[in-house]
Design a protein around this motif. Structure first.
Motif, PDB file in Angstrom:
ATOM      1  N   VAL A 162       0.958  -0.963   0.228  1.00 58.71           N
ATOM      2  CA  VAL A 162      -0.020  -0.026   0.127  1.00 58.71           C
ATOM      3  C   VAL A 162       1.597   1.322   0.059  1.00 58.71           C
ATOM      4  O   VAL A 162       1.911   1.468   1.079  1.00 58.71           O
ATOM      5  CB  VAL A 162      -1.226   0.050   1.096  1.00 58.71           C
ATOM      6  N   PHE A 206      -1.285   6.970   4.189  1.00 61.31           N
ATOM      7  CA  PHE A 206      -1.807   6.420   3.377  1.00 61.31           C
ATOM      8  C   PHE A 206      -1.312   7.581   2.043  1.00 61.31           C
ATOM      9  O   PHE A 206      -2.653   8.082   2.364  1.00 61.31           O
ATOM     10  CB  PHE A 206      -3.386   5.959   3.195  1.00 61.31           C
ATOM     11  N   ASP A 219      -3.015   6.990  -1.109  1.00 60.44           N
ATOM     12  CA  ASP A 219      -4.081   6.830  -1.439  1.00 60.44           C
ATOM     13  C   ASP A 219      -5.694   7.466  -0.207  1.00 60.44           C
ATOM     14  O   ASP A 219      -5.516   7.036   1.031  1.00 60.44           O
ATOM     15  CB  ASP A 219      -5.095   6.049  -1.596  1.00 60.44           C
ATOM     16  N   LYS A 270      -8.708   7.768  -0.081  1.00 58.01           N
ATOM     17  CA  LYS A 270      -9.925   7.302   0.208  1.00 58.01           C
ATOM     18  C   LYS A 270      -9.344   6.243   1.388  1.00 58.01           C
ATOM     19  O   LYS A 270     -10.270   6.057   2.996  1.00 58.01           O
ATOM     20  CB  LYS A 270     -10.239   6.661  -1.098  1.00 58.01           C
ATOM     21  N   LEU A 271      -7.773   6.107   1.705  1.00 55.75           N
ATOM     22  CA  LEU A 271      -7.429   4.813   2.584  1.00 55.75           C
ATOM     23  C   LEU A 271      -7.464   6.023   3.585  1.00 55.75           C
ATOM     24  O   LEU A 271      -7.554   5.049   5.254  1.00 55.75           O
ATOM     25  CB  LEU A 271      -6.407   3.832   1.991  1.00 55.75           C
ATOM     26  N   GLU A 272      -6.584   6.877   3.430  1.00 51.46           N
ATOM     27  CA  GLU A 272      -6.613   7.585   4.797  1.00 51.46           C
ATOM     28  C   GLU A 272      -7.749   8.365   5.745  1.00 51.46           C
ATOM     29  O   GLU A 272      -7.916   8.658   6.483  1.00 51.46           O
ATOM     30  CB  GLU A 272      -5.801   8.647   4.239  1.00 51.46           C
TER      31      GLU A 272
END
Length: 113
Positions: A58, A69, A71, A73-75
């Motif tokens: 990742v 992160f 990304d 969205k992940l964060e």
């Protein structure tokens, strides 16, 4: 993940049910007198189970001292979901399997009385 796998689900649920009145009382003291702590536990388990199942490395970024992160969205995931991602796919799958067992045992225990 090894600890989660090592603790038998039924033993965990029996212990949880034994101390549940204390959890419920403190939950009410936190300002939830009309709600059940067990419902919140199941809700949190469901939320953790919704964490994405990622394959491979990742990408991370380091805009400050700590890594994030890459990304967004992940964060933007909850702290619990990000912990599952950080432990790696194999361990996250083990934890999710245990969470499913716990959820099933909690829901079954409530239905049985």
């Amino acid at each position: 993940a090894r600890l989660a796998e090592a603790v038998p689900t039924q033993v965990l649920v029996v212990m949880y049910r034994r101390v549940y009145p204390l959890f419920q009382k403190q939950y009410e003291n936190l300002g939830y007198p009309e709600k059940y702590f067990n419902d919140r536990v199941v809700e949190v388990i469901d939320h953790l189970l919704e964490a994405p199942d990622l394959q491979g490395p990742v990408p991370l970024s380091q805009p400050r001292v700590l890594y994030e992160f890459a990304d967004p969205k992940l964060e933007s995931l909850s702290a619990g979901q990000k912990i599952l991602l950080r432990m790696g796919r194999e361990n996250a799958l083990k934890i999710k399997a245990k969470l499913r067992e716990i959820r099933e045992a909690l829901v079954s225990a409530v239905l049985k009385g």
